[in-house]
Write a protein that holds these residues in place. Structure first.
Motif, PDB file in Angstrom:
ATOM      1  N   TYR A  40       0.449  -6.040   2.034  1.00  0.00           N
ATOM      2  CA  TYR A  40       1.526  -5.100   2.340  1.00  0.00           C
ATOM      3  C   TYR A  40       1.950  -5.236   3.802  1.00  0.00           C
ATOM      4  N   LEU A  41       0.971  -5.332   4.701  1.00  0.00           N
ATOM      5  CA  LEU A  41       1.267  -5.409   6.124  1.00  0.00           C
ATOM      6  C   LEU A  41       2.028  -6.687   6.451  1.00  0.00           C
ATOM      7  N   ALA A  42       1.702  -7.772   5.761  1.00  0.00           N
ATOM      8  CA  ALA A  42       2.359  -9.053   6.007  1.00  0.00           C
ATOM      9  C   ALA A  42       3.840  -9.019   5.635  1.00  0.00           C
ATOM     10  N   ASP A  43       4.224  -8.085   4.786  1.00  0.00           N
ATOM     11  CA  ASP A  43       5.626  -7.951   4.386  1.00  0.00           C
ATOM     12  C   ASP A  43       6.443  -7.137   5.380  1.00  0.00           C
ATOM     13  N   THR A  44       5.807  -6.666   6.451  1.00  0.00           N
ATOM     14  CA  THR A  44       6.494  -5.898   7.487  1.00  0.00           C
ATOM     15  C   THR A  44       6.575  -6.749   8.750  1.00  0.00           C
ATOM     16  N   GLY A  45       7.174  -6.187   9.778  1.00  0.00           N
ATOM     17  CA  GLY A  45       7.225  -6.865  11.065  1.00  0.00           C
ATOM     18  C   GLY A  45       6.107  -6.447  11.998  1.00  0.00           C
ATOM     19  N   VAL A  46       5.117  -5.714  11.502  1.00  0.00           N
ATOM     20  CA  VAL A  46       4.012  -5.229  12.334  1.00  0.00           C
ATOM     21  C   VAL A  46       3.075  -6.382  12.679  1.00  0.00           C
ATOM     22  N   ASP A  47       2.725  -6.510  13.955  1.00  0.00           N
ATOM     23  CA  ASP A  47       1.797  -7.543  14.409  1.00  0.00           C
ATOM     24  C   ASP A  47       0.385  -7.202  13.931  1.00  0.00           C
ATOM     25  N   ALA A  48      -0.255  -8.146  13.221  1.00  0.00           N
ATOM     26  CA  ALA A  48      -1.582  -7.915  12.638  1.00  0.00           C
ATOM     27  C   ALA A  48      -2.671  -8.703  13.348  1.00  0.00           C
ATOM     28  N   ALA A  49      -2.421  -9.114  14.588  1.00  0.00           N
ATOM     29  CA  ALA A  49      -3.399  -9.920  15.309  1.00  0.00           C
ATOM     30  C   ALA A  49      -4.714  -9.184  15.537  1.00  0.00           C
ATOM     31  N   HIS A  50      -4.683  -7.865  15.535  1.00  0.00           N
ATOM     32  CA  HIS A  50      -5.898  -7.082  15.793  1.00  0.00           C
ATOM     33  C   HIS A  50      -6.362  -6.330  14.548  1.00  0.00           C
ATOM     34  N   VAL A  51      -6.088  -6.890  13.382  1.00  0.00           N
ATOM     35  CA  VAL A  51      -6.626  -6.374  12.118  1.00  0.00           C
ATOM     36  C   VAL A  51      -7.847  -7.213  11.764  1.00  0.00           C
ATOM     37  N   SER A  52      -9.021  -6.605  11.793  1.00  0.00           N
ATOM     38  CA  SER A  52     -10.252  -7.333  11.484  1.00  0.00           C
ATOM     39  C   SER A  52     -10.682  -7.071  10.050  1.00  0.00           C
ATOM     40  N   VAL A  53     -11.462  -8.001   9.490  1.00  0.00           N
ATOM     41  CA  VAL A  53     -11.939  -7.914   8.118  1.00  0.00           C
ATOM     42  C   VAL A  53     -13.467  -7.898   8.134  1.00  0.00           C
ATOM     43  N   ALA A  54     -14.051  -6.963   7.371  1.00  0.00           N
ATOM     44  CA  ALA A  54     -15.503  -6.801   7.354  1.00  0.00           C
ATOM     45  C   ALA A  54     -16.008  -6.704   5.926  1.00  0.00           C
ATOM     46  N   ASP A  55     -17.327  -6.631   5.780  1.00  0.00           N
ATOM     47  CA  ASP A  55     -17.937  -6.625   4.450  1.00  0.00           C
ATOM     48  C   ASP A  55     -17.958  -5.254   3.791  1.00  0.00           C
ATOM     49  N   ASP A  56     -17.814  -4.176   4.575  1.00  0.00           N
ATOM     50  CA  ASP A  56     -17.923  -2.849   3.980  1.00  0.00           C
ATOM     51  C   ASP A  56     -16.649  -2.474   3.217  1.00  0.00           C
ATOM     52  N   ALA A  57     -16.744  -1.409   2.426  1.00  0.00           N
ATOM     53  CA  ALA A  57     -15.649  -1.011   1.541  1.00  0.00           C
ATOM     54  C   ALA A  57     -14.421  -0.585   2.335  1.00  0.00           C
ATOM     55  N   SER A  58     -13.257  -1.034   1.889  1.00  0.00           N
ATOM     56  CA  SER A  58     -12.009  -0.673   2.560  1.00  0.00           C
ATOM     57  C   SER A  58     -11.731   0.821   2.467  1.00  0.00           C
ATOM     58  N   THR A  59     -11.148   1.350   3.533  1.00  0.00           N
ATOM     59  CA  THR A  59     -10.698   2.734   3.528  1.00  0.00           C
ATOM     60  C   THR A  59      -9.545   2.877   2.540  1.00  0.00           C
ATOM     61  N   ARG A  60      -9.580   3.918   1.735  1.00  0.00           N
ATOM     62  CA  ARG A  60      -8.548   4.180   0.735  1.00  0.00           C
ATOM     63  C   ARG A  60      -8.443   5.681   0.528  1.00  0.00           C
ATOM     64  N   SER A  61      -7.326   6.129   0.005  1.00  0.00           N
ATOM     65  CA  SER A  61      -7.104   7.564  -0.172  1.00  0.00           C
ATOM     66  C   SER A  61      -6.652   7.874  -1.583  1.00  0.00           C
ATOM     67  N   LEU A  62      -7.140   8.984  -2.110  1.00  0.00           N
ATOM     68  CA  LEU A  62      -6.667   9.555  -3.370  1.00  0.00           C
ATOM     69  C   LEU A  62      -5.738  10.702  -3.009  1.00  0.00           C
ATOM     70  N   ILE A  63      -4.481  10.616  -3.438  1.00  0.00           N
ATOM     71  CA  ILE A  63      -3.478  11.624  -3.089  1.00  0.00           C
ATOM     72  C   ILE A  63      -3.004  12.324  -4.354  1.00  0.00           C
ATOM     73  N   LEU A  64      -3.150  13.632  -4.381  1.00  0.00           N
ATOM     74  CA  LEU A  64      -2.609  14.456  -5.455  1.00  0.00           C
ATOM     75  C   LEU A  64      -1.316  15.074  -4.956  1.00  0.00           C
TER      76      LEU A  64
END
Length: 360
Positions: A76-100
């Motif tokens: 999703y981020l790659a489809d925007t113009g936002v610079d992702a040079a400081h987005v790191s990837v790790a082994d733990d579970a990604s943050t996500r939200s449940l929205i009602l």
């Protein structure tokens, strides 16, 4: 680009699992979901994408997991113009939200995943933050990260302007977000401090107490710390949803109304509002930048009693405060008319057309 973007946002990039429910359930109650879908969200991503949509150069400092949620967030981020040079990837579970989200656009949010909670700034992150013009930090940032941002800004030869957004209750942040002691530091160090109703009640004890505390903190500052020059700095905004917002600028308090729109989904409205404030009040006006490039023209009207044609060069005036908050309120209002946190964020032209239609 040889250096970092002029704006860096520190906050989560998450996948929102969105449930269109018949009602927000009470304790021990229930609801029916007529639709279940997913979208891109997270406070850091929401603010960054909104600034990108407004034409600003912005980068995101965050951490995602090496899992399906993390891969989708990066896509999703790659489809925007936002610079992702400081987005790191790790082994733990990604943050996500449940929205009602109920038919009236009200919502409840539950967040899971450890990836953003475990974010820590490396040397490259610190160097970028020290070299940029403005830094946005959400109260959901881990306390170690928030403290590091403050330390970087304090030690930088040409410090960035600081924007801090306090959302949610203090209890909600304990153990995963910015702690009260660090929030206090931001209150006295940020060029722009934003808090919603829930945060104001939890941290300050109520709206009136919040106004008094924020104004006192501003008056106590020596006037030389802020990277932004002119009267009316530092600034704070206390948001009240559909009831409007309170602006505290240079210790002076002013109330503003929100725009009346048909709300489809309020998710991300606060984040788009903050992005609008950064765009009109902060972007291009960081340390060493002088009066800056507004990117928004110079024809926004002031408030009902103010004079007209106040642009960013006059942004330190009362009319500049009004023009900025009206623009940010327009960005948030438009975003509320679409589902999810990001698809409804307007372009600059759409926000300006919205204001023009309302005589602003």
């Amino acid at each position: 680009m040889t250096g970092p973007p002029p704006i860096l946002a520190v906050g989560a990039a998450a996948i929102d699992e969105w449930y269109a429910v018949s009602n927000l359930p009470e304790p021990d109650g229930g609801a029916f979901a007529s639709e279940v879908t997913t979208a891109f969200g997270g406070v850091g991503a929401n603010v960054s994408v909104a600034l990108d949509r407004l034409g600003r150069e912005v980068g995101l400092v965050t951490r995602v997991g090496d899992d399906e949620y993390g891969r989708r967030a990066r896509e999703y981020l790659a489809d925007t113009g936002v610079d992702a040079a400081h987005v790191s990837v790790a082994d733990d579970a990604s943050t996500r939200s449940l929205i009602l989200s109920d038919p009236a656009g009200e919502r409840a949010i539950v967040t899971a995943g450890e990836s953003f909670r475990n974010l820590r700034l490396d040397e490259a992150d610190r160097e970028a933050l020290a070299a940029t013009e403005a830094v946005f930090v959400t109260g959901y940032a881990p306390d170690a990260v928030s403290r590091a941002v403050l330390d970087v800004a304090a030690s930088a030869a040409d410090p960035p302007a600081l924007v801090f957004d306090l959302s949610g209750s203090v209890e909600e942040l304990v153990g995963r977000g910015t702690e009260p002691e660090t929030i206090h530091r931001f209150l006295h160090a940020a060029d722009l401090f934003v808090a919603d109703n829930v945060a104001a009640a939890a941290y300050f004890g109520g709206a009136e107490a919040a106004r008094e505390r924020v104004a006192a903190a501003q008056r106590a500052q020596d006037g030389d710390r802020s990277a932004l020059t002119g009267d009316g700095w530092p600034r704070a905004v206390l948001t009240h949803g559909a009831e409007g917002m309170t602006v505290v600028a240079g210790g002076a308090v002013t109330e503003f109304d929100a725009f009346d729109v048909e709300v489809v989904d309020a998710t991300g409205a606060g984040d788009s509002f903050v992005a609008g404030l950064i765009d009109r009040w902060v972007a291009g006006r960081g340390a060493g930048s002088g009066s800056g490039d507004s990117g928004a023209g110079s024809s926004d009207e002031g408030d009902d009693a103010g004079s007209s044609d106040e642009g960013d060069d006059a942004d330190s005036s009362d009319d500049g405060v009004a023009a900025g908050v009206r623009f940010a309120a327009a960005v948030a209002a438009i975003n509320c008319t679409s589902r999810f946190a990001q698809p409804g964020v307007p372009s600059r032209e759409e926000a300006e057309a919205f204001l023009a239609e309302r005589g602003r």
